[in-house]
Design a protein around this motif. Sequence first.
Motif, mmCIF file in Angstrom:
data_model
loop_
_atom_site.group_PDB
_atom_site.id
_atom_site.type_symbol
_atom_site.label_atom_id
_atom_site.label_comp_id
_atom_site.label_asym_id
_atom_site.label_seq_id
_atom_site.Cartn_x
_atom_site.Cartn_y
_atom_site.Cartn_z
ATOM 1 N N ILE A 40 0.827 -1.212 0.000
ATOM 2 C CA ILE A 40 0.000 0.000 0.000
ATOM 3 C C ILE A 40 0.864 1.266 0.000
ATOM 4 C CG2 ILE A 40 -1.692 1.331 1.332
ATOM 5 C CD1 ILE A 40 -3.016 -1.359 2.013
ATOM 6 N N PRO A 41 1.876 1.395 0.883
ATOM 7 C CA PRO A 41 2.713 2.606 0.798
ATOM 8 C C PRO A 41 3.421 2.736 -0.554
ATOM 9 C CG PRO A 41 3.102 1.483 2.869
ATOM 10 C CD PRO A 41 2.233 0.596 2.046
ATOM 11 N N ASN A 42 3.817 1.628 -1.130
ATOM 12 C CA ASN A 42 4.462 1.653 -2.434
ATOM 13 C C ASN A 42 3.500 2.188 -3.499
ATOM 14 O OD1 ASN A 42 6.493 1.244 -4.287
ATOM 15 N ND2 ASN A 42 5.973 -0.878 -4.638
ATOM 16 N N MET A 43 2.277 1.723 -3.489
ATOM 17 C CA MET A 43 1.279 2.196 -4.449
ATOM 18 C C MET A 43 0.945 3.668 -4.220
ATOM 19 S SD MET A 43 0.356 0.054 -6.719
ATOM 20 C CE MET A 43 1.996 -0.591 -6.833
ATOM 21 N N LEU A 44 0.902 4.092 -2.963
ATOM 22 C CA LEU A 44 0.624 5.503 -2.670
ATOM 23 C C LEU A 44 1.727 6.407 -3.210
ATOM 24 C CD1 LEU A 44 -0.804 5.286 0.957
ATOM 25 C CD2 LEU A 44 -2.067 5.676 -1.165
ATOM 26 N N GLY A 45 2.920 5.883 -3.363
ATOM 27 C CA GLY A 45 4.005 6.654 -3.949
ATOM 28 C C GLY A 45 4.015 6.601 -5.464
ATOM 29 N N ILE A 46 3.649 5.465 -6.024
ATOM 30 C CA ILE A 46 3.716 5.276 -7.473
ATOM 31 C C ILE A 46 2.553 5.970 -8.192
ATOM 32 C CG2 ILE A 46 3.492 3.545 -9.305
ATOM 33 C CD1 ILE A 46 5.163 1.681 -7.575
ATOM 34 N N ILE A 47 1.370 5.933 -7.632
ATOM 35 C CA ILE A 47 0.192 6.485 -8.304
ATOM 36 C C ILE A 47 0.337 7.981 -8.605
ATOM 37 C CG2 ILE A 47 -2.282 6.967 -8.039
ATOM 38 C CD1 ILE A 47 -2.475 4.151 -6.730
ATOM 39 N N PRO A 48 0.731 8.816 -7.621
ATOM 40 C CA PRO A 48 0.923 10.230 -7.977
ATOM 41 C C PRO A 48 2.042 10.431 -8.996
ATOM 42 C CG PRO A 48 0.819 9.975 -5.604
ATOM 43 C CD PRO A 48 0.864 8.601 -6.190
ATOM 44 N N TYR A 49 3.114 9.686 -8.867
ATOM 45 C CA TYR A 49 4.220 9.792 -9.817
ATOM 46 C C TYR A 49 3.741 9.467 -11.234
ATOM 47 C CZ TYR A 49 8.269 8.439 -12.538
ATOM 48 O OH TYR A 49 9.182 8.303 -13.544
ATOM 49 N N ALA A 50 3.010 8.367 -11.376
ATOM 50 C CA ALA A 50 2.531 7.956 -12.696
ATOM 51 C C ALA A 50 1.546 8.974 -13.261
ATOM 52 C CB ALA A 50 1.879 6.575 -12.609
ATOM 53 N N GLY A 51 0.685 9.523 -12.403
ATOM 54 C CA GLY A 51 -0.274 10.525 -12.858
ATOM 55 C C GLY A 51 0.409 11.796 -13.344
ATOM 56 N N ILE A 52 1.383 12.268 -12.586
ATOM 57 C CA ILE A 52 2.120 13.474 -12.978
ATOM 58 C C ILE A 52 2.921 13.210 -14.249
ATOM 59 C CG2 ILE A 52 4.006 15.012 -12.296
ATOM 60 C CD1 ILE A 52 2.925 14.673 -9.379
ATOM 61 N N ASP A 53 3.558 12.065 -14.311
ATOM 62 C CA ASP A 53 4.348 11.696 -15.482
ATOM 63 C C ASP A 53 3.474 11.669 -16.739
ATOM 64 O OD1 ASP A 53 6.822 10.870 -16.676
ATOM 65 O OD2 ASP A 53 6.023 8.812 -16.754
ATOM 66 N N LEU A 54 2.302 11.066 -16.642
ATOM 67 C CA LEU A 54 1.388 10.988 -17.778
ATOM 68 C C LEU A 54 0.896 12.378 -18.175
ATOM 69 C CD1 LEU A 54 -0.177 9.205 -19.758
ATOM 70 C CD2 LEU A 54 -1.993 9.058 -18.048
ATOM 71 N N ALA A 55 0.538 13.200 -17.179
ATOM 72 C CA ALA A 55 0.051 14.549 -17.467
ATOM 73 C C ALA A 55 1.119 15.391 -18.153
ATOM 74 C CB ALA A 55 -0.415 15.217 -16.177
ATOM 75 N N VAL A 56 2.350 15.304 -17.668
ATOM 76 C CA VAL A 56 3.441 16.083 -18.267
ATOM 77 C C VAL A 56 3.731 15.592 -19.670
ATOM 78 C CG1 VAL A 56 5.924 16.582 -18.073
ATOM 79 C CG2 VAL A 56 4.445 16.767 -16.057
ATOM 80 N N TYR A 57 3.714 14.292 -19.856
ATOM 81 C CA TYR A 57 3.963 13.721 -21.182
ATOM 82 C C TYR A 57 2.903 14.198 -22.168
ATOM 83 C CZ TYR A 57 4.468 10.381 -24.965
ATOM 84 O OH TYR A 57 4.623 9.812 -26.199
ATOM 85 N N GLU A 58 1.642 14.214 -21.751
ATOM 86 C CA GLU A 58 0.559 14.644 -22.624
ATOM 87 C C GLU A 58 0.696 16.118 -22.991
ATOM 88 O OE1 GLU A 58 -1.914 12.948 -24.140
ATOM 89 O OE2 GLU A 58 -1.018 11.104 -23.365
#
Length: 62
Positions: A40-58
């Motif tokens: 759970i802590p790992n996912m809580l760290g990865i989800i915001p990272y992936a969201g920001i990464d996707l938004a910036v890429y777009e």
Amino acid sequence: MEVLKTRMALRKTGQYSGMLDCAKNILSKEGMAAFYKGYIPNMLGIIPYAGIDLAVYEVWSL
């Protein structure tokens, strides 16, 4: 894999002979649930990272 990576990095010299030996020891001594420690802590760290990464890429790919 994250649990195995952490255990291998923090092991004592000669504690495990390899990744497979590490996995066998964890499974036999702690059970299958030990492989999901910290999930759970790992996912809580990865989800915001992936969201920001996707938004910036777009934004930059337009």
